[in-house]
Design a protein around this motif. Structure first.
Motif, PDB file in Angstrom:
ATOM      1  N   ARG A 255     -22.859  48.453  12.670  1.00  0.00           N
ATOM      2  CA  ARG A 255     -22.181  48.074  11.430  1.00  0.00           C
ATOM      3  C   ARG A 255     -20.759  48.616  11.350  1.00  0.00           C
ATOM      4  O   ARG A 255     -19.877  47.935  10.851  1.00  0.00           O
ATOM      5  N   THR A 256     -20.534  49.827  11.815  1.00  0.00           N
ATOM      6  CA  THR A 256     -19.165  50.351  11.786  1.00  0.00           C
ATOM      7  C   THR A 256     -18.277  49.574  12.750  1.00  0.00           C
ATOM      8  O   THR A 256     -17.101  49.366  12.460  1.00  0.00           O
ATOM      9  N   ARG A 257     -18.824  49.126  13.858  1.00  0.00           N
ATOM     10  CA  ARG A 257     -18.048  48.288  14.787  1.00  0.00           C
ATOM     11  C   ARG A 257     -17.704  46.934  14.180  1.00  0.00           C
ATOM     12  O   ARG A 257     -16.726  46.318  14.549  1.00  0.00           O
ATOM     13  N   ARG A 258     -18.532  46.489  13.255  1.00  0.00           N
ATOM     14  CA  ARG A 258     -18.291  45.193  12.604  1.00  0.00           C
ATOM     15  C   ARG A 258     -17.405  45.325  11.365  1.00  0.00           C
ATOM     16  O   ARG A 258     -17.195  44.355  10.651  1.00  0.00           O
ATOM     17  N   GLY A 259     -16.920  46.536  11.093  1.00  0.00           N
ATOM     18  CA  GLY A 259     -15.973  46.713  10.011  1.00  0.00           C
ATOM     19  C   GLY A 259     -16.501  47.386   8.764  1.00  0.00           C
ATOM     20  O   GLY A 259     -15.765  47.552   7.791  1.00  0.00           O
ATOM     21  N   TRP A 260     -17.757  47.777   8.745  1.00  0.00           N
ATOM     22  CA  TRP A 260     -18.286  48.480   7.587  1.00  0.00           C
ATOM     23  C   TRP A 260     -17.676  49.877   7.549  1.00  0.00           C
ATOM     24  O   TRP A 260     -17.430  50.488   8.590  1.00  0.00           O
ATOM     25  N   SER A 261     -17.460  50.391   6.360  1.00  0.00           N
ATOM     26  CA  SER A 261     -16.999  51.778   6.259  1.00  0.00           C
ATOM     27  C   SER A 261     -18.143  52.668   6.727  1.00  0.00           C
ATOM     28  O   SER A 261     -19.318  52.363   6.485  1.00  0.00           O
ATOM     29  N   PRO A 262     -17.822  53.761   7.401  1.00  0.00           N
ATOM     30  CA  PRO A 262     -18.899  54.637   7.895  1.00  0.00           C
ATOM     31  C   PRO A 262     -19.834  55.140   6.795  1.00  0.00           C
ATOM     32  O   PRO A 262     -21.039  55.192   6.991  1.00  0.00           O
ATOM     33  N   SER A 263     -19.271  55.481   5.634  1.00  0.00           N
ATOM     34  CA  SER A 263     -20.141  56.003   4.572  1.00  0.00           C
ATOM     35  C   SER A 263     -21.115  54.943   4.064  1.00  0.00           C
ATOM     36  O   SER A 263     -22.285  55.221   3.828  1.00  0.00           O
ATOM     37  N   TRP A 264     -20.636  53.702   3.901  1.00  0.00           N
ATOM     38  CA  TRP A 264     -21.536  52.646   3.441  1.00  0.00           C
ATOM     39  C   TRP A 264     -22.531  52.267   4.534  1.00  0.00           C
ATOM     40  O   TRP A 264     -23.700  51.994   4.255  1.00  0.00           O
ATOM     41  N   ALA A 265     -22.091  52.275   5.793  1.00  0.00           N
ATOM     42  CA  ALA A 265     -23.002  51.962   6.897  1.00  0.00           C
ATOM     43  C   ALA A 265     -24.156  52.964   6.921  1.00  0.00           C
ATOM     44  O   ALA A 265     -25.319  52.574   7.077  1.00  0.00           O
TER      45      ALA A 265
ATOM     46  N   THR B  86     -16.820  49.153  -2.733  1.00  0.00           N
ATOM     47  CA  THR B  86     -17.015  47.849  -2.112  1.00  0.00           C
ATOM     48  C   THR B  86     -17.689  47.987  -0.781  1.00  0.00           C
ATOM     49  O   THR B  86     -17.419  48.915  -0.040  1.00  0.00           O
ATOM     50  N   ALA B  87     -18.554  47.063  -0.503  1.00  0.00           N
ATOM     51  CA  ALA B  87     -19.232  47.005   0.788  1.00  0.00           C
ATOM     52  C   ALA B  87     -18.882  45.660   1.402  1.00  0.00           C
ATOM     53  O   ALA B  87     -18.531  44.721   0.707  1.00  0.00           O
ATOM     54  N   PRO B  88     -18.985  45.578   2.713  1.00  0.00           N
ATOM     55  CA  PRO B  88     -18.657  44.308   3.369  1.00  0.00           C
ATOM     56  C   PRO B  88     -19.621  43.198   3.007  1.00  0.00           C
ATOM     57  O   PRO B  88     -20.750  43.466   2.683  1.00  0.00           O
TER      58      PRO B  88
END
Length: 168
Positions: free
Chosen positions: A21-31, A166-168
Motif C-alpha cells: 500500500r505504501t508503494r501504491r501511494g498510501w501514507s504510511p500511517s494510514w497503511a 484523508t486516505a487514498p
C-alpha cells in the motif's frame, strides 16, 4: 495450534500489505492503521465464526422471544461461558470496523456498528438453523453479539480516524 499459525501469518500479511500500500501511494500511517484493523478484524472474528458454525450433536432449536433463551442460559452451569462467548463473538468486528472505515462521527458509530453486527449475527443464526447444525438459533445470541460489538467499538473510540484525515 491455530494461534501459533494464525498470529505469524497475520503479521506477515500485515507487513506485506503495508509495504504494498505504501508503494501504491498510501501514507504510511494510514497503511498501517487500515491494514492492522483489517487483519485483526479477520483474525479476531474468524475463530468465533468457525466455532459458531461447527456442527454439534445438540438439538436444533429456534428461540424468537427476546430474553427467554438468555434466562435459561443464566440458570445453567455454563452461563458465564455462554454469555461471555456471545459478547466476544463479534467484538473484534466492533472494535476494528470503525477504525478501518473511518467512522469518526461519534454519535453514529455505535448505531452503525450495531446495525452491521446485528445483520451479520442474524445471518449466522439463520445459517445455523437452516444448515441444521445442532444448535439453538436465538434472538438473544444476536442481542448479546451486538452489545459486545458496540462495547468493543466504544473501547476503540480513541483510534477512530477523523474524517479530516484523508486516505487514498
Amino acid at each position: 495450534m491455530t494461534a501459533l499459525l494464525g498470529l505469524p501469518l497475520g503479521a506477515l500479511v500485515i507487513f506485506w500489505l503495508v509495504r504494498h500500500r505504501t508503494r501504491r501511494g498510501w501514507s504510511p500511517s494510514w497503511a498501517w492503521r487500515a491494514t492492522v484493523a483489517e487483519v485483526c478484524l479477520v483474525v479476531g472474528t474468524v475463530p468465533w465464526v468457525w466455532m459458531i458454525m461447527t456442527p454439534t450433536s445438540g438439538s436444533r432449536g429456534l428461540q424468537l422471544i427476546p430474553f427467554h433463551d438468555l434466562q435459561a442460559v443464566l440458570s445453567g452451569d455454563d452461563s458465564v461461558v455462554q454469555v461471555i462467548g456471545n459478547l466476544l463473538a463479534f467484538a473484534a468486528l466492533g472494535f476494528f470496523f470503525p477504525i478501518r472505515l473511518r467512522l469518526a462521527d461519534a454519535k453514529w458509530v455505535p448505531g452503525v456498528v450495531a446495525l452491521v453486527v446485528a445483520s451479520v449475527s442474524l445471518l449466522f443464526e439463520v445459517l445455523q438453523f437452516t444448515l441444521q447444525l445442532g444448535r439453538v438459533s436465538s434472538v438473544d445470541d444476536i442481542l448479546l453479539n451486538t452489545v459486545g460489538a458496540v462495547l468493543a467499538a466504544l473501547a476503540s473510540a480513541s483510534w477512530w480516524r477523523s474524517r479530516a484525515d484523508t486516505a487514498p
